[in-house]
Write a protein that holds these residues in place. Sequence first.
Motif, mmCIF file in Angstrom:
data_model
loop_
_atom_site.group_PDB
_atom_site.id
_atom_site.type_symbol
_atom_site.label_atom_id
_atom_site.label_comp_id
_atom_site.label_asym_id
_atom_site.label_seq_id
_atom_site.Cartn_x
_atom_site.Cartn_y
_atom_site.Cartn_z
ATOM 1 N N GLU A 218 -66.990 -53.216 43.108
ATOM 2 C CA GLU A 218 -68.297 -52.718 43.531
ATOM 3 C C GLU A 218 -68.216 -51.647 44.612
ATOM 4 O OE1 GLU A 218 -70.177 -56.295 44.746
ATOM 5 O OE2 GLU A 218 -70.419 -57.071 42.692
ATOM 6 N N MET A 219 -67.053 -51.417 45.160
ATOM 7 C CA MET A 219 -66.935 -50.457 46.260
ATOM 8 C C MET A 219 -66.981 -49.018 45.756
ATOM 9 S SD MET A 219 -64.278 -52.207 48.936
ATOM 10 C CE MET A 219 -64.659 -50.963 50.161
ATOM 11 N N ALA A 220 -67.467 -48.141 46.607
ATOM 12 C CA ALA A 220 -67.617 -46.731 46.247
ATOM 13 C C ALA A 220 -66.271 -46.115 45.888
ATOM 14 C CB ALA A 220 -68.241 -45.960 47.406
ATOM 15 N N GLY A 221 -66.264 -45.353 44.818
ATOM 16 C CA GLY A 221 -65.070 -44.633 44.411
ATOM 17 C C GLY A 221 -64.142 -45.395 43.497
ATOM 18 N N VAL A 222 -64.379 -46.698 43.333
ATOM 19 C CA VAL A 222 -63.485 -47.507 42.506
ATOM 20 C C VAL A 222 -63.774 -47.260 41.029
ATOM 21 C CG1 VAL A 222 -62.837 -49.861 41.844
ATOM 22 C CG2 VAL A 222 -63.107 -49.260 44.255
ATOM 23 N N ALA A 263 -54.327 -54.507 40.813
ATOM 24 C CA ALA A 263 -54.221 -53.110 41.242
ATOM 25 C C ALA A 263 -55.598 -52.474 41.146
ATOM 26 C CB ALA A 263 -53.225 -52.343 40.379
ATOM 27 N N VAL A 264 -55.955 -51.742 42.183
ATOM 28 C CA VAL A 264 -57.259 -51.076 42.243
ATOM 29 C C VAL A 264 -57.062 -49.582 42.066
ATOM 30 C CG1 VAL A 264 -59.306 -50.634 43.642
ATOM 31 C CG2 VAL A 264 -58.142 -52.848 43.793
ATOM 32 N N VAL A 265 -57.806 -49.004 41.134
ATOM 33 C CA VAL A 265 -57.759 -47.564 40.904
ATOM 34 C C VAL A 265 -59.058 -46.947 41.399
ATOM 35 C CG1 VAL A 265 -57.496 -45.734 39.195
ATOM 36 C CG2 VAL A 265 -56.293 -47.895 38.887
ATOM 37 N N ALA A 266 -58.918 -45.901 42.207
ATOM 38 C CA ALA A 266 -60.099 -45.250 42.777
ATOM 39 C C ALA A 266 -59.884 -43.748 42.798
ATOM 40 C CB ALA A 266 -60.368 -45.784 44.182
ATOM 41 N N TYR A 269 -57.042 -42.114 47.603
ATOM 42 C CA TYR A 269 -56.072 -43.101 48.070
ATOM 43 C C TYR A 269 -56.728 -44.073 49.046
ATOM 44 C CZ TYR A 269 -51.913 -44.886 50.507
ATOM 45 O OH TYR A 269 -50.954 -45.688 51.076
ATOM 46 N N LEU A 270 -57.523 -43.553 49.964
ATOM 47 C CA LEU A 270 -58.171 -44.406 50.959
ATOM 48 C C LEU A 270 -59.129 -45.389 50.303
ATOM 49 C CD1 LEU A 270 -58.616 -45.144 53.918
ATOM 50 C CD2 LEU A 270 -60.348 -43.331 54.035
ATOM 51 N N ALA A 271 -59.895 -44.922 49.324
ATOM 52 C CA ALA A 271 -60.831 -45.808 48.640
ATOM 53 C C ALA A 271 -60.090 -46.931 47.924
ATOM 54 C CB ALA A 271 -61.672 -45.011 47.651
ATOM 55 N N ALA A 272 -58.963 -46.604 47.313
ATOM 56 C CA ALA A 272 -58.173 -47.625 46.619
ATOM 57 C C ALA A 272 -57.636 -48.648 47.615
ATOM 58 C CB ALA A 272 -57.029 -46.966 45.857
ATOM 59 N N ARG A 273 -57.164 -48.175 48.748
ATOM 60 C CA ARG A 273 -56.613 -49.075 49.769
ATOM 61 C C ARG A 273 -57.705 -50.010 50.314
ATOM 62 N NH1 ARG A 273 -51.442 -50.282 50.067
ATOM 63 N NH2 ARG A 273 -50.243 -48.534 49.292
ATOM 64 N N MET A 274 -58.849 -49.453 50.624
ATOM 65 C CA MET A 274 -59.937 -50.262 51.186
ATOM 66 C C MET A 274 -60.424 -51.297 50.178
ATOM 67 S SD MET A 274 -62.069 -47.319 53.260
ATOM 68 C CE MET A 274 -63.328 -48.463 53.791
#
Length: 860
Positions: A218-222, A263-266, A269-274
């Motif tokens: 649900e996070m932005a950019g994901v 694994a999260v793809v966004a 890089y920062l969006a994926a990490r968060m």
Amino acid sequence: MQFHLNGIPRQYDGDPDLPLLTYLRDHEHIISPKDGCAPQAACGCCAVDLNGKAVLSCVTPMKKVDGGSVFTTEGLTEFRQQVFAHAFVAEGGIQCGFCIPGIVMQANSLINRNPDPSRTEIEKALTPHLCRCTGYKKIVDAIEVAAHAIRMEEEVPRPDSPGRVGDRHPKYDSLEAVLGQRPYVDDIHLDGMLHAALVLSEHPRARVLAINTAPAAEMAGVVRVFTAADVPGRRSVGLIQQDWPLFVAEGEETRYVGDVLAAVVADTYLAARMAAEKVAVEYEVLEPLTDPFAALEPGAAKIHAGGNVLSTTIVKRGDFDAARAATAYTVTGHYETQRIEHGYMEPEAAVAYPGNNGFAVEVLSQSQGIYEDRIQLAALLGLPENKVRVVLVPNGGGFGGKEDLSVQGHAAVMAYLLGRPVKVRLTRDESIRMHPKRHPMWMDYEVGCDAAGKLTFVKTYIVGDTGAYASVGAKVLERAAGHATGAYHVPAADIEAVAVYTNNVPCGAMRGFGVNQTAFAIENLIDELCEKGGFDRWQFRYDNAIDVGSLTATGQVIEGGAGLRATLEAVKDEFYAAKYAGLACGIKNTGIGNGMPDASCVRISIVAPDKVLLDHGWTEMGQGVHTVALQTLCTETGIDPNIVTVQVDTQSEQEAGMTTASRATSLVGNATIDAARKLAKDLEQHTLAELVGRQYEGSWTVDWTTKPGKATDRVITHYSYSYATQLVVLDADGQIEKVVAAHDAGKIFNPTLFEGQIEGSVHMGLGYAVSEDLPMEGGHFKSTRLRQCGILRAKEMPPIEVIGVEVPDPYGPYGAKGVGEIGLVPTAGAVANALYTYDGVRRTKLPMALPKKRRTVSGR
């Protein structure tokens, strides 16, 4: 805020705490500062100049840049760029190259302050920097040359040679790398590229009850969150045994703290990490099994369904009863060696993207074996191998740690399913948590000799903690057993080596591959035998040294190329001249052998009158395999080395195995000779221009080694071996004053590269001996900080004298042998034996603390 970047005004209105490194790489797309450990500030790869001082950009916030001036290698004058590039390449100050741009900026700052620095001042200035390849000596040489040229306003000539075997030819494709302009995987950006971050297990052993990905999704950019259920093909990977899951699924057990759960793809890089931090995992925590001896107990929890023993290697040969009867002196000992981190400067990264020209997916890999990557990636994706293309991007150091499939698998699965490019890169903490290490080993030895000082038998039992997954642990313990008698002829041997699964980090390939551990033990015991029987330490080794007709641990009869006695002769005078001196010998296989084929093929393509393409399958990781191939081609044909391009790409189908076992020189060299001689024959009648469009294939295969335990009249465990003797001299305070390393290379292809390999190996060997450790407790790392790994810095290194010995190998190209691994095989044993001469204390466990330096009081 306003500042100047490489002399150009810049305006920045973003986060004042953003690291300067992130700004330079992500906002300005400047790639010379490398991310080797951010934000640990341990490696120095990210150094840039800020207001006339070298700073680590990974921990320098943008608010400190306000009103200042930042320079990277891109902003140096053309004169200084050429001086540094030419000096580092000419002096051999670059191997993998990942650390060098940061070192260049540190050197530039030093020279601006002090135009004529001493070697001691240079070494001190390099304190923020780590180099795992070179041992620093040639880096200091290069900085001295650069400082002189800048001071005198003189150019450093561009290094060049005819490119023949034996020439100090400049390392292939290194001039741009000095200045950070040869891209590594993480320097590559593709249009529309997405970024991924991994979610690792919090526990070394736990049942995964649930993985809730919804908060992350649900996070932005994901774009998407991946788990085990998304893998289209076989989910487990492995070079020998496929027991290592790409993702651990719900309902399964984790086996170590580096297991990947999601694994999260966004889009950034920062969006994926968060978002990765928002993945919620519910565990049933179980008691980890971290002691290999407890894992061997009946009733121990099973880490894998087949039990906790990965492998057992047994060697029994000779008449043991007769050997004991002939024995006059016997020594025994228990020896322990530690787990250590490879410490390559470039953390793992991979880029995958939808394929072209019939490929379903293409992967940019830093792996030590792209053809092995292709096999495993195809299985993960459920595709035939011809639908997967893997392209080598020369890496920033490997040392065995980039053999196992790492983030290439995650990147390939995600890019294939999303139809978009995906980059996965690990932080230094993640890299240390995930990739396999050097095996800790426990070794019980008994060694005997007769009254004349000739060895009679060796008996040993070895246990290696292979960690959570197989990796190549079985082969490491096989190699430990196969070298357990050291570099000596021993008539009888009784050897058992066991690789044991635990819930610790996996252990696999690392430079030396199990031989360093046994060498440490056997060399200690050789000195003990000498003391017990009153034998001279040098003469005892010389009398027992493997020679033509001698037996290795496995019973192989050496038929040629035995150079150990020549290496002993090379250090003899210095050994007898030193008050406190330790001696140790080494032997190390070339090729994997043991009944498995070693093979290589190459293709030489005449693309244009001024362009020749050489395709092979081996990984360039700083050791110089591309240069070896190039010099072989030029030796056979007389072609100008400056028109040759070397590449490694599965599309060319020049299949090779893993770049391991010090075998690349002999394999690519012989295969290149085979192809180049066909070209040379055509050049007798034609010009290169007349041959445009033609291709020349070459190959070389060793398929005559014998499998362990197989009944045979002639044991051939490996097709070739390298030999070495190292001498460690201590000063009056018990500190290491000098290391003399005499190594039999068979034929030295390139003296600069040869010296660099040995100096770098000795650096790693000294760290293994006195400072490096990577302890775990309860399946967790005590630290994942690179600074805590104990890797030696420039100012901590003693002088190293490298002596090249050339006793030709029967099978090596021009007689060459592997040198990449044997450089640290004898080191720890030589240090231990030197320390005993100083204080009379036998050291049986690594690492060994050096005596504290004596303090002197002024006026007393």
